[in-house]
Design an enzyme around this catalytic site. Structure first.
Site, mmCIF file in Angstrom:
data_model
loop_
_atom_site.group_PDB
_atom_site.id
_atom_site.type_symbol
_atom_site.label_atom_id
_atom_site.label_comp_id
_atom_site.label_asym_id
_atom_site.label_seq_id
_atom_site.Cartn_x
_atom_site.Cartn_y
_atom_site.Cartn_z
ATOM 1 N N TYR A 339 0.842 -1.189 0.000
ATOM 2 C CA TYR A 339 0.000 0.000 0.000
ATOM 3 C C TYR A 339 0.882 1.245 0.000
ATOM 4 O O TYR A 339 2.037 1.225 0.458
ATOM 5 C CB TYR A 339 -0.945 0.014 1.208
ATOM 6 N N SER A 352 7.627 1.838 15.188
ATOM 7 C CA SER A 352 7.650 1.056 13.953
ATOM 8 C C SER A 352 6.495 1.398 13.016
ATOM 9 O O SER A 352 6.436 0.880 11.901
ATOM 10 C CB SER A 352 7.631 -0.442 14.280
ATOM 11 N N GLY A 353 5.569 2.250 13.447
ATOM 12 C CA GLY A 353 4.545 2.734 12.529
ATOM 13 C C GLY A 353 3.131 2.302 12.818
ATOM 14 O O GLY A 353 2.276 2.320 11.925
ATOM 15 N N HIS A 357 -5.834 5.823 13.106
ATOM 16 C CA HIS A 357 -5.971 6.807 12.029
ATOM 17 C C HIS A 357 -7.265 6.633 11.238
ATOM 18 O O HIS A 357 -7.977 5.627 11.360
ATOM 19 C CB HIS A 357 -4.765 6.712 11.083
ATOM 20 N N HIS A 373 -3.254 -3.582 8.392
ATOM 21 C CA HIS A 373 -1.909 -4.160 8.481
ATOM 22 C C HIS A 373 -1.290 -3.918 9.858
ATOM 23 O O HIS A 373 -0.064 -3.878 10.003
ATOM 24 C CB HIS A 373 -1.014 -3.579 7.385
ATOM 25 N N CYS A 375 -2.473 -1.316 12.121
ATOM 26 C CA CYS A 375 -3.004 -0.080 12.687
ATOM 27 C C CYS A 375 -4.465 -0.267 13.100
ATOM 28 O O CYS A 375 -5.108 -1.248 12.722
ATOM 29 C CB CYS A 375 -2.899 1.066 11.686
#
Length: 449
Positions: A339, A352-353, A357, A373, A375
């Site tokens: 993505y 790490s992200g 959101h 993935h 989140c």
């Protein structure tokens, strides 16, 4: 100043622990076993006090400073420099008949230095080593000297200056202060590593790092690595608290030839207790303020192979717009899972992200299934509301999920996933699982002040 004035009030003299003394005594061939010239004044002496600062406790076996408190004059020993062992607690020892009826030692700001009297009241020892290159005043009341009553004296002394060389300093976080969530731990980044095999040095560092909160809560430092410590209470910080962090490292002897240097203090406050709890199995997030639910949001979390981490996380920051790409988490371009998206209202919880959101492309899945993935996705409206509700340091808890647990230190602030007993095992001062050893500053300043 006349000798009569000394007899009426505080006697005054100057000495330096670890520095050269200026002698006001007349020269005399008579010397005691420590090489001090005081016998000439002993006939009129109220008391003789030895002043020392040796490591490991107890007075030095080598020369020390002897101070003669005379009935009609005040004498000091000959000029003297203590050796490199003068890095321990300072001791005042009465070496003539009588007792130290009272001892008060203060620093140049008037703060009282904590210390203890021996059982026979002939020796006072500071609770901790005193920083190098600092000035102190000791006020003594000596009784039982056979001179017809108690006598008072004031001793002004300075600890030895620090030797030249690099200093150990500390940088505290969060930032320069401000208001944070109740989950934000305090961080301390040392300018030099202190290895695990140097426990005395680690204890010296911890004792010097003082944390105080209003309202008061007990907490402890935890060594994350040789140059990083985190501090947290047993549970979260109180809401609307003020936390002050101060380093007493400046001048403190750490170990070997290493001394502490000056560091900037930190003050920050906490806001309301905000906690976002995601129930993965129910596909719902409920946001609480001070224990009361504010809003429940339908969400989607990590699908198989990309499960959202479970446990307690802390908000690290917020980005109104962030670009997210699959290759940053190891998904190769061309893969069906790859993505590349611009994402709005992103609240970060791991380095790490992992974010909370807006995910308008997964509205049908939100509240029903896990398709992300890793989140936590929600509608744009809900993500904007959450973004403006939480602040750095607020709590994000993931329950009833399938992912691996959040790690304590390597991917954000997972500190709260350690039990209190586990946390204390990372402190060089902890004594048991019920609480830490006495706080850092308690070893240097009198807690009653």
């Amino acid at each position: 100043m006349s000798s009569r004035r000394y007899a009426r009030g505080w006697g005054a003299l100057s000495l330096a622990v670890g520095a050269v003394l200026v002698s006001t005594a007349a020269q005399s061939p008579d010397r005691d076993s420590e090489g001090e010239s005081w016998a000439a004044g002993s006939r009129d002496a109220t008391a003789v006090v030895a002043v020392d600062g040796c490591a490991g406790g107890g007075l030095c076996s080598g020369p020390r400073h002897s101070v003669v408190l005379g009935g009609d004059r005040v004498l000091t020993g000959r000029p003297f420099t203590l050796g490199p062992r003068a890095t321990g607690p300072v001791e005042l020892a009465l070496r003539t008949p009588g007792v130290l009826a009272d001892v008060t030692v203060t620093d140049r700001r008037g703060r009282r230095i904590a210390g203890t009297q021996s059982a026979d009241h002939t020796r006072w020892t500071s609770a901790a080593p005193l920083p190098a290159g600092a000035r102190y005043a000791a006020r003594l009341v000596v009784d039982g000297t056979g001179t017809g009553g108690a006598r008072r004296a004031r001793l002004d002394f300075r600890t030895a200056p620090m030797p030249a060389g690099e200093r150990l300093t500390v940088t505290f976080g969060p930032g320069d202060g401000g208001t944070y969530g109740v989950g934000r731990p305090i961080t301390a980044e040392l300018s030099r590593p202190v290895p695990e095999d140097a426990p005395e040095a680690r204890r010296a560092v911890e004792r010097a790092l003082d944390v105080r909160s209003e309202p008061h809560v007990d907490g402890a430092w935890h060594w994350v690595d040789s140059a990083t410590l985190h501090y947290r209470p047993r549970t979260y910080w109180p809401a609307h608290a003020t936390i002050r962090v101060h380093s007493g490292l400046d001048g403190a002897h750490i170990g070997g030839g290493l001394y502490g240097g000056p560091s900037r203090p930190l003050t920050f406050t906490t806001g309301a207790r905000i906690e976002a709890v995601t129930d993965v199995s129910a596909h719902r997030m409920t946001v609480f303020r001070d224990g009361e639910p504010l809003r429940t949001l339908p969400v989607t979390t990590g699908k198989p192979g990309y499960r959202t981490r479970g446990g307690i996380k802390v908000v690290l920051g917020k980005e109104p717009l962030v670009r997210m790409r699959g290759d940053t988490i190891g998904i190769t371009r061309g893969s069906t899972d790859f993505y590349d998206l611009e994402v709005r209202w992103a609240t970060r919880v791991t380095w790490s992200g992992e974010y909370l959101h807006a995910a308008p492309w997964s509205l049908d899945a939100q509240g029903n299934e896990d398709v992300s993935h890793g989140c936590t996705g929600m509608s744009t409206e809900d993500a904007a509301w959450l973004f403006h509700t939480v602040r750095e340091g607020d709590l994000v808890r993931v329950v009833n999920g399938y992912g691996k647990p959040m790690t304590p230190f390597d991917n954000g602030f997972g500190d709260w996933n350690l039990s209190w007993s586990e946390w204390l095992r990372g402190s060089a001062l902890a004594t048991d699982a019920t609480g830490p050893a006495p706080g850092p500053l308690a070893g240097a300043l009198d807690p009653a002040l």
